[in-house]
Motif scaffolding. Structure first.
Motif, PDB file in Angstrom:
ATOM      1  N   UNK A 117       0.845  -1.198   0.000  1.00  0.00           N
ATOM      2  CA  UNK A 117       0.000   0.000   0.000  1.00  0.00           C
ATOM      3  C   UNK A 117       0.879   1.246   0.000  1.00  0.00           C
ATOM      4  N   UNK A 118       0.401   2.303  -0.658  1.00  0.00           N
ATOM      5  CA  UNK A 118       1.179   3.543  -0.719  1.00  0.00           C
ATOM      6  C   UNK A 118       1.340   4.173   0.663  1.00  0.00           C
ATOM      7  N   UNK A 119       0.299   4.065   1.484  1.00  0.00           N
ATOM      8  CA  UNK A 119       0.346   4.622   2.839  1.00  0.00           C
ATOM      9  C   UNK A 119      -0.075   3.535   3.820  1.00  0.00           C
ATOM     10  N   UNK A 120       0.835   2.620   4.154  1.00  0.00           N
ATOM     11  CA  UNK A 120       0.460   1.483   5.003  1.00  0.00           C
ATOM     12  C   UNK A 120      -0.005   1.893   6.395  1.00  0.00           C
ATOM     13  N   UNK A 121       0.512   3.007   6.930  1.00  0.00           N
ATOM     14  CA  UNK A 121       0.093   3.432   8.271  1.00  0.00           C
ATOM     15  C   UNK A 121      -1.375   3.837   8.259  1.00  0.00           C
ATOM     16  N   UNK A 122      -1.780   4.592   7.238  1.00  0.00           N
ATOM     17  CA  UNK A 122      -3.187   4.992   7.134  1.00  0.00           C
ATOM     18  C   UNK A 122      -4.079   3.774   6.969  1.00  0.00           C
ATOM     19  N   UNK A 123      -3.629   2.797   6.186  1.00  0.00           N
ATOM     20  CA  UNK A 123      -4.418   1.565   6.006  1.00  0.00           C
ATOM     21  C   UNK A 123      -4.518   0.807   7.330  1.00  0.00           C
ATOM     22  N   UNK A 124      -3.410   0.745   8.065  1.00  0.00           N
ATOM     23  CA  UNK A 124      -3.429   0.059   9.357  1.00  0.00           C
ATOM     24  C   UNK A 124      -4.367   0.748  10.336  1.00  0.00           C
ATOM     25  N   UNK A 125      -4.393   2.087  10.313  1.00  0.00           N
ATOM     26  CA  UNK A 125      -5.297   2.816  11.200  1.00  0.00           C
ATOM     27  C   UNK A 125      -6.760   2.521  10.879  1.00  0.00           C
ATOM     28  N   UNK A 126      -7.054   2.266   9.607  1.00  0.00           N
ATOM     29  CA  UNK A 126      -8.435   1.973   9.209  1.00  0.00           C
ATOM     30  C   UNK A 126      -8.778   0.490   9.338  1.00  0.00           C
ATOM     31  N   UNK A 127      -7.769  -0.348   9.523  1.00  0.00           N
ATOM     32  CA  UNK A 127      -7.994  -1.790   9.609  1.00  0.00           C
ATOM     33  C   UNK A 127      -8.861  -2.103  10.825  1.00  0.00           C
ATOM     34  N   UNK A 128      -9.899  -2.906  10.634  1.00  0.00           N
ATOM     35  CA  UNK A 128     -10.781  -3.188  11.770  1.00  0.00           C
ATOM     36  C   UNK A 128     -11.737  -4.320  11.498  1.00  0.00           C
ATOM     37  N   UNK A 129     -12.735  -4.408  12.357  1.00  0.00           N
ATOM     38  CA  UNK A 129     -13.692  -5.504  12.294  1.00  0.00           C
ATOM     39  C   UNK A 129     -14.569  -5.475  11.065  1.00  0.00           C
ATOM     40  N   UNK A 130     -14.622  -4.348  10.351  1.00  0.00           N
ATOM     41  CA  UNK A 130     -15.398  -4.286   9.119  1.00  0.00           C
ATOM     42  C   UNK A 130     -14.662  -4.939   7.954  1.00  0.00           C
ATOM     43  N   UNK A 131     -13.359  -5.208   8.116  1.00  0.00           N
ATOM     44  CA  UNK A 131     -12.588  -5.876   7.073  1.00  0.00           C
ATOM     45  C   UNK A 131     -13.187  -7.260   6.799  1.00  0.00           C
ATOM     46  N   UNK A 132     -13.364  -7.599   5.518  1.00  0.00           N
ATOM     47  CA  UNK A 132     -14.040  -8.852   5.164  1.00  0.00           C
ATOM     48  C   UNK A 132     -13.319 -10.061   5.736  1.00  0.00           C
ATOM     49  N   UNK A 133     -12.016 -10.074   5.672  1.00  0.00           N
ATOM     50  CA  UNK A 133     -11.263 -11.234   6.143  1.00  0.00           C
ATOM     51  C   UNK A 133     -11.346 -11.379   7.664  1.00  0.00           C
ATOM     52  N   UNK A 134     -11.328 -10.254   8.359  1.00  0.00           N
ATOM     53  CA  UNK A 134     -11.486 -10.296   9.819  1.00  0.00           C
ATOM     54  C   UNK A 134     -12.866 -10.829  10.185  1.00  0.00           C
ATOM     55  N   UNK A 135     -13.896 -10.301   9.520  1.00  0.00           N
ATOM     56  CA  UNK A 135     -15.262 -10.745   9.809  1.00  0.00           C
ATOM     57  C   UNK A 135     -15.434 -12.234   9.526  1.00  0.00           C
ATOM     58  N   UNK A 136     -14.857 -12.705   8.441  1.00  0.00           N
ATOM     59  CA  UNK A 136     -14.968 -14.126   8.108  1.00  0.00           C
ATOM     60  C   UNK A 136     -14.239 -14.986   9.130  1.00  0.00           C
ATOM     61  N   UNK A 137     -13.097 -14.514   9.609  1.00  0.00           N
ATOM     62  CA  UNK A 137     -12.358 -15.288  10.615  1.00  0.00           C
ATOM     63  C   UNK A 137     -13.196 -15.453  11.876  1.00  0.00           C
ATOM     64  N   UNK A 138     -13.753 -14.364  12.360  1.00  0.00           N
ATOM     65  CA  UNK A 138     -14.570 -14.462  13.577  1.00  0.00           C
ATOM     66  C   UNK A 138     -15.812 -15.319  13.336  1.00  0.00           C
ATOM     67  N   UNK A 139     -16.394 -15.205  12.163  1.00  0.00           N
ATOM     68  CA  UNK A 139     -17.577 -16.020  11.866  1.00  0.00           C
ATOM     69  C   UNK A 139     -17.239 -17.507  11.876  1.00  0.00           C
ATOM     70  N   UNK A 140     -16.127 -17.877  11.225  1.00  0.00           N
ATOM     71  CA  UNK A 140     -15.803 -19.289  11.047  1.00  0.00           C
ATOM     72  C   UNK A 140     -15.105 -19.905  12.252  1.00  0.00           C
ATOM     73  N   UNK A 141     -14.300 -19.122  12.947  1.00  0.00           N
ATOM     74  CA  UNK A 141     -13.481 -19.693  14.023  1.00  0.00           C
ATOM     75  C   UNK A 141     -14.027 -19.425  15.424  1.00  0.00           C
ATOM     76  N   UNK A 142     -14.887 -18.435  15.564  1.00  0.00           N
ATOM     77  CA  UNK A 142     -15.325 -18.049  16.913  1.00  0.00           C
ATOM     78  C   UNK A 142     -16.831 -18.214  17.090  1.00  0.00           C
TER      79      UNK A 142
END
Length: 687
Positions: free
Chosen positions: A181-206
């Motif tokens: 990513x061009x601005x990885x810090x900004x992307x990391x700051x926005x990274x959260x539970x709305x991320x599709x992969x995060x949501x799928x992990x919690x759905x499938x594993x938790x």
């Protein structure tokens, strides 16, 4: 250690940690993955015998037989959180109870197993590792990012840790999100539970093993930053939530105890965001209702910061405005300025239409060094109320007008006195009124009523208004120093520092005067390093947050700093402080004694410059600045009044006047009244 427990939610690297331990050769291990059917004794015993390679019929396996198979070996039970109370748990308790050195049992799961492990803790036979121990720290996070090809800048590592809290699976998902990513810090700051992969992990594993009704409750509780049984009962409209929370925690959901336990929990931030996103998708109309119930409960239980946050996020702006105007003042005066300012930013469209909130905004902007914003908000607070709009007590308006010296310093004591008459002595605003009543009298040269007001502010404001009490103590310290009462001056400064330290007021705007008072004492004592430290600290506070909204305070601070710098021989810096004092003095419609003190200091600075340049000065002149009290005495010496009459005129004792006269003679190298007046005139201290 006979028993090791590794308990943490999914994705914390429990299995990997055990496998690394086994590969290191540290354990001759027998590994057993527990499943729900293993809670049946016959199934468990048969599978355990197979794991331990025990001969004979499985039914014969008892604790002693199991221990024989474990001698010099380690039994690792994965998914130990699935063990339920019953015969199998009893068998494992028996194995643990009979274990000797050389027997090792490792229990790995998403929560602490339901076994009787308490007695092992006291005997040193138990080692426990949880999410806190498994979570990646700063160095490990940087190493992980580097290993997957992501350059680990300091800002990126901090952002990823802030969002994931060191959760291993979360780190991997975050690394994937920021890669290339061009601005990885900004992307990391926005990274959260709305991320599709995060949501799928919690759905499938938790959440896959959690019932739909419990998932719904979890989603509704996701509006809460912290959860207790009573709070969840209120929000969900049910009973028995504490037992349910305890069960969810034991089942290895992404929950941790909050603030040392006591039945309070919080979700991992990514899990909370995922649950909240599901709530907004599945029940979009319910969130404001849930937050409203939460805000009411939190306010009732004296948790105003949490209550205001719920009201703001729930868009109940009327309730939020009421709460901020009710509780914001106390937070401001105990060092929580940034919290109140964030609330006001969220309520910026409400401030001008809610007079009590506007008054809180005026005080907040003043504490943030924004005089224009403070006066604008004060004007909004003072306008005529519209129909149905909450009113502002006129006494509180008068107190804030006094604090800002809106009508000059000569009106301060009148405005503050109005507040004293109407506010109850035990109320939060009373110490403010008392302090500004005293300061108003001080700034017009009336020390006796000034001391009474300031001492009242200290007495009544120490606990609930520590910032104002510290300001009053600084004023009292400098008054005592001018009377040469070092004991009182030192005591007041020390008490002010205790308040500043206990309440965390190091960055409060009123603390600037505490540094000035302490610096003046240090300069008088000849402690140059301490004096310079206080000057530096005062200058930092003068720059930010800045006392600009309190022009009298800005003038006092600059004059006090100028006195210290003059004693230290820093004449150019003195000139800068005097210039700043003039700038703020011009904002006051009446200045009381401040203009005369400024003129006297300017004359002292000029005389010091002249002396340094070799210009002739009165014989023996030592060039030490007179205090404001000494300057008043010098002006009285040119009259025909006796020392007793001067004492009566200045409302001081005759002994105090004698002490001040002696100090004036010493500083001007005079032996008589006439010599002191002549020297004062030649220095420009007298007209």
């Amino acid at each position: 250690m006979r028993v090791v427990v590794i308990a943490a939610a999914a994705g914390y690297g429990k299995t990997l940690a055990v496998e690394q331990w086994i590969r290191s050769g540290a354990a001759n291990a027998a590994r057993f993955r527990f499943t729900d059917p293993d809670n049946a004794p016959r199934i468990f015993i048969r599978r355990l015998a197979e794991t331990l390679d025990e001969p004979g019929p499985p039914e014969s396996l008892a604790p002693d037989a199991a221990l024989a198979g474990l001698l010099d070996r380690t039994l690792i039970i994965d998914d130990a959180h699935l063990i339920r109370p019953g015969p199998v748990a009893d068998l494992l308790d028996g194995i643990i109870a009979r274990a000797m050195p050389g027997h090792r049992l490792v229990l790995v799961g998403r929560s602490r197993p339901v076994l009787r492990l308490g007695r092992l803790s006291g005997a040193g036979g138990l080692a426990e590792f949880g999410a806190a121990q498994l979570a990646f720290d700063h160095e490990e996070t940087a190493a992980f990012l580097r290993s997957v090809g992501v350059p680990p800048s300091e800002a990126l590592v901090e952002a990823v840790l802030r969002r994931t809290e060191g959760w291993a699976a979360g780190l991997r998902l975050a690394a994937t999100a920021v890669a290339e990513q061009a601005d990885p810090v900004a992307v990391a700051d926005r990274f959260g539970g709305h991320d599709r992969h995060v949501a799928e992990y919690f759905r499938d594993e938790v959440l896959r093993d959690v019932s739909p009704s419990e998932v719904q409750c979890l989603q509704r509780c996701a509006v809460l930053a912290r959860m207790s049984g009573e709070l969840c009962d209120e929000v969900l409209g049910v009973t028995g939530s504490q037992a349910w929370l305890d069960t969810m925690h034991r089942q290895g959901l992404f929950m941790s105890t909050s603030d040392g336990g006591d039945g309070w929990y919080r979700f991992h931030p990514l899990f909370a965001e995922t649950l909240l996103a599901r709530l907004r998708r599945e029940e979009p109309e319910r969130e404001p209702h849930l937050r409203g119930r939460a805000a009411g409960w939190l306010e009732k239980h004296r948790l105003p910061e949490n209550a205001v946050a719920q009201a703001i996020v729930g868009r109940d702006l009327h309730t939020a405005a009421r709460m901020v105007s009710t509780y914001g003042h106390d937070l401001l005066n105990t060092g929580r300025v940034h919290v109140v300012r964030e609330w006001l930013l969220a309520l910026r469209n409400v401030v001008e239409h809610h007079r009590p909130l506007a008054l809180t905004a005026a005080w907040t902007e003043a504490f943030c060094g924004n005089p224009a914003g403070a006066l604008r908000a004060l004007h909004a607070a003072g306008r005529t109320s519209a129909a149905g709009e909450p009113a502002v007590p006129t006494a509180r308006l008068a107190i804030v007008r006094a604090a800002f010296a809106v009508d000059g310093v000569e009106q301060m004591s009148t405005d503050a006195g109005f507040g004293l008459d109407l506010e109850p002595p035990g109320g939060a605003w009373y110490p403010l009124a008392a302090a500004f009543f005293g300061i108003g009298h001080l700034l017009v040269g009336e020390p006796r009523p000034a001391v009474r007001g300031l001492e009242r502010a200290v007495h009544l404001g120490g606990e609930q208004q520590p910032a104002v009490a510290a300001l009053a103590l600084a004023e009292l310290s400098m008054l005592a120093l001018e009377r040469d009462d070092r004991f009182v001056s030192d005591s007041c400064v020390n008490e002010a520092w205790e308040l500043v330290g206990d309440a965390g007021l190091q960055d409060n705007v009123f603390t600037v005067l505490v540094h000035v008072a302490a610096g003046r004492l240090a300069a008088v004592d000849g402690d140059e390093p301490a004096a310079r430290r206080h000057v530096s600290a005062a200058m930092r506070l003068y720059a930010s947050p800045s006392p600009a909204a309190f022009p009298w305070l800005a003038v006092q601070a600059n004059l006090g700093l100028a006195r210290i710098l003059l004693t230290l021989g820093e004449t150019p810096d003195v000139d800068r402080r005097l210039a700043e004092a003039r700038r703020h003095l011009a904002r006051l419609s009446t200045a009381g004694v401040l203009d005369r003190e400024l003129a006297a200091l300017a004359a002292e600075a000029e005389s010091r410059r002249s002396a340094h340049a070799g210009t002739a000065r009165p014989s023996g002149y030592v060039g030490v600045a007179l205090t404001a009290a000494e300057l008043r005495v010098l002006k009285s010496l040119r009259t025909h009044m006796t020392l007793g009459e001067i004492a009566s005129e200045l409302q001081l004792s005759r002994n105090t006047i004698k002490t001040q006269v002696a100090s004036v003679y010493r500083k001007l190298d005079a032996t008589t009244r006439t010599e002191a007046v002549r020297c004062g005139r030649s220095l420009g201290l007298l007209d």
